[in-house]
Design a protein around this motif. Structure first.
Motif, PDB file in Angstrom:
ATOM      1  N   ASN A 152       4.779   6.068  -8.283  1.00  0.00           N
ATOM      2  CA  ASN A 152       4.410   5.150  -7.218  1.00  0.00           C
ATOM      3  C   ASN A 152       3.772   3.890  -7.788  1.00  0.00           C
ATOM      4  O   ASN A 152       2.767   3.966  -8.498  1.00  0.00           O
ATOM      5  N   ILE A 153       4.361   2.764  -7.467  1.00  0.00           N
ATOM      6  CA  ILE A 153       3.792   1.473  -7.830  1.00  0.00           C
ATOM      7  C   ILE A 153       3.058   0.968  -6.593  1.00  0.00           C
ATOM      8  O   ILE A 153       3.645   0.876  -5.510  1.00  0.00           O
ATOM      9  N   VAL A 154       1.780   0.663  -6.744  1.00  0.00           N
ATOM     10  CA  VAL A 154       0.948   0.267  -5.609  1.00  0.00           C
ATOM     11  C   VAL A 154       0.301  -1.092  -5.853  1.00  0.00           C
ATOM     12  O   VAL A 154       0.221  -1.554  -6.985  1.00  0.00           O
ATOM     13  N   ARG A 155      -0.163  -1.708  -4.760  1.00  0.00           N
ATOM     14  CA  ARG A 155      -0.918  -2.965  -4.842  1.00  0.00           C
ATOM     15  C   ARG A 155      -2.322  -2.703  -4.309  1.00  0.00           C
ATOM     16  O   ARG A 155      -2.490  -2.172  -3.211  1.00  0.00           O
ATOM     17  N   CYS A 156      -3.312  -3.081  -5.097  1.00  0.00           N
ATOM     18  CA  CYS A 156      -4.707  -2.925  -4.697  1.00  0.00           C
ATOM     19  C   CYS A 156      -5.003  -3.903  -3.554  1.00  0.00           C
ATOM     20  O   CYS A 156      -4.731  -5.101  -3.667  1.00  0.00           O
ATOM     21  N   LYS A 157      -5.565  -3.391  -2.463  1.00  0.00           N
ATOM     22  CA  LYS A 157      -5.895  -4.250  -1.321  1.00  0.00           C
ATOM     23  C   LYS A 157      -7.089  -5.150  -1.613  1.00  0.00           C
ATOM     24  O   LYS A 157      -7.274  -6.160  -0.956  1.00  0.00           O
ATOM     25  N   ASN A 158      -7.888  -4.791  -2.605  1.00  0.00           N
ATOM     26  CA  ASN A 158      -9.074  -5.575  -2.930  1.00  0.00           C
ATOM     27  C   ASN A 158      -8.763  -6.770  -3.831  1.00  0.00           C
ATOM     28  O   ASN A 158      -9.142  -7.891  -3.533  1.00  0.00           O
ATOM     29  N   CYS A 159      -8.036  -6.539  -4.939  1.00  0.00           N
ATOM     30  CA  CYS A 159      -7.816  -7.621  -5.916  1.00  0.00           C
ATOM     31  C   CYS A 159      -6.351  -8.020  -6.074  1.00  0.00           C
ATOM     32  O   CYS A 159      -6.054  -9.012  -6.722  1.00  0.00           O
ATOM     33  N   GLY A 160      -5.426  -7.231  -5.506  1.00  0.00           N
ATOM     34  CA  GLY A 160      -4.008  -7.581  -5.575  1.00  0.00           C
ATOM     35  C   GLY A 160      -3.264  -7.088  -6.794  1.00  0.00           C
ATOM     36  O   GLY A 160      -2.059  -7.316  -6.914  1.00  0.00           O
ATOM     37  N   LEU A 161      -3.946  -6.397  -7.702  1.00  0.00           N
ATOM     38  CA  LEU A 161      -3.270  -5.890  -8.898  1.00  0.00           C
ATOM     39  C   LEU A 161      -2.204  -4.876  -8.508  1.00  0.00           C
ATOM     40  O   LEU A 161      -2.429  -4.006  -7.664  1.00  0.00           O
ATOM     41  N   VAL A 162      -1.040  -4.979  -9.102  1.00  0.00           N
ATOM     42  CA  VAL A 162       0.036  -4.011  -8.899  1.00  0.00           C
ATOM     43  C   VAL A 162       0.027  -3.089 -10.112  1.00  0.00           C
ATOM     44  O   VAL A 162       0.047  -3.560 -11.251  1.00  0.00           O
ATOM     45  N   CYS A 171     -10.493  -3.612 -10.590  1.00  0.00           N
ATOM     46  CA  CYS A 171     -11.705  -3.706  -9.772  1.00  0.00           C
ATOM     47  C   CYS A 171     -12.336  -2.352  -9.455  1.00  0.00           C
ATOM     48  O   CYS A 171     -13.446  -2.292  -8.931  1.00  0.00           O
ATOM     49  N   GLY A 172     -11.625  -1.243  -9.749  1.00  0.00           N
ATOM     50  CA  GLY A 172     -12.188   0.084  -9.540  1.00  0.00           C
ATOM     51  C   GLY A 172     -12.048   0.633  -8.132  1.00  0.00           C
ATOM     52  O   GLY A 172     -12.492   1.740  -7.853  1.00  0.00           O
ATOM     53  N   LYS A 173     -11.428  -0.100  -7.227  1.00  0.00           N
ATOM     54  CA  LYS A 173     -11.273   0.359  -5.840  1.00  0.00           C
ATOM     55  C   LYS A 173     -10.108   1.331  -5.726  1.00  0.00           C
ATOM     56  O   LYS A 173      -9.247   1.416  -6.593  1.00  0.00           O
ATOM     57  N   ASN A 174     -10.062   2.056  -4.606  1.00  0.00           N
ATOM     58  CA  ASN A 174      -9.014   3.047  -4.387  1.00  0.00           C
ATOM     59  C   ASN A 174      -8.325   2.808  -3.046  1.00  0.00           C
ATOM     60  O   ASN A 174      -7.971   3.748  -2.350  1.00  0.00           O
ATOM     61  N   ASP A 175      -8.144   1.571  -2.664  1.00  0.00           N
ATOM     62  CA  ASP A 175      -7.510   1.219  -1.395  1.00  0.00           C
ATOM     63  C   ASP A 175      -6.229   0.460  -1.713  1.00  0.00           C
ATOM     64  O   ASP A 175      -6.273  -0.694  -2.135  1.00  0.00           O
ATOM     65  N   THR A 176      -5.072   1.124  -1.557  1.00  0.00           N
ATOM     66  CA  THR A 176      -3.813   0.550  -2.017  1.00  0.00           C
ATOM     67  C   THR A 176      -2.728   0.636  -0.953  1.00  0.00           C
ATOM     68  O   THR A 176      -2.813   1.421  -0.015  1.00  0.00           O
ATOM     69  N   ASP A 177      -1.713  -0.191  -1.125  1.00  0.00           N
ATOM     70  CA  ASP A 177      -0.467  -0.119  -0.363  1.00  0.00           C
ATOM     71  C   ASP A 177       0.650   0.229  -1.336  1.00  0.00           C
ATOM     72  O   ASP A 177       0.681  -0.301  -2.452  1.00  0.00           O
ATOM     73  N   LEU A 178       1.567   1.082  -0.907  1.00  0.00           N
ATOM     74  CA  LEU A 178       2.729   1.408  -1.725  1.00  0.00           C
ATOM     75  C   LEU A 178       3.660   0.203  -1.786  1.00  0.00           C
ATOM     76  O   LEU A 178       4.015  -0.365  -0.758  1.00  0.00           O
ATOM     77  N   VAL A 179       4.030  -0.221  -2.989  1.00  0.00           N
ATOM     78  CA  VAL A 179       4.966  -1.326  -3.175  1.00  0.00           C
ATOM     79  C   VAL A 179       6.379  -0.761  -3.265  1.00  0.00           C
ATOM     80  O   VAL A 179       7.279  -1.180  -2.553  1.00  0.00           O
ATOM     81  N   PHE A 180       6.578   0.207  -4.156  1.00  0.00           N
ATOM     82  CA  PHE A 180       7.853   0.903  -4.259  1.00  0.00           C
ATOM     83  C   PHE A 180       7.700   2.138  -5.126  1.00  0.00           C
ATOM     84  O   PHE A 180       6.688   2.328  -5.782  1.00  0.00           O
TER      85      PHE A 180
END
Length: 91
Positions: A34-44, A11-20
């Motif tokens: 760092n594996i992250v999850r996009c807060k906008n679309c959920g992609l890890v 989705c091109g966004k830069n708002d993420t949470d660290l998964v692990f």
């Protein structure tokens, strides 16, 4: 190692949470990714990834199996196909 910071490839966004955080299991390098999850679309996805030249060290052409034409062996071709598969799956 040269790492590039990337926005969500879906989705091109830069708002993420660290998964692990994870180390490479195949080549046993010292880098932590760092594996992250996009807060906008959920992609890890991998947030800090090796740049194109560094990726060649992790994925030499022999890594990919099966017969393929030369242009289909390129990382650009493989990334584009993966992106299309993800977009098709998301609906």
């Amino acid at each position: 190692m040269k790492l590039e910071q990337v926005d969500c490839i879906l989705c091109g966004k830069n708002d993420t949470d660290l998964v692990f955080k994870v180390k490479d299991r195949h080549f046993f390098t010292v880098e932590i990714f760092n594996i992250v999850r996009c807060k906008n679309c959920g992609l890890v996805y991998l947030k800090s990834r090796p740049d194109r030249e560094e990726l060649k060290k992790y994925y030499p052409i022999e890594y990919f199996s099966g017969p393929a034409q030369k242009e289909k062996d390129s990382l650009d071709f493989k990334w584009e196909n993966r992106r299309k598969e993800i977009c098709d799956f998301q609906g």
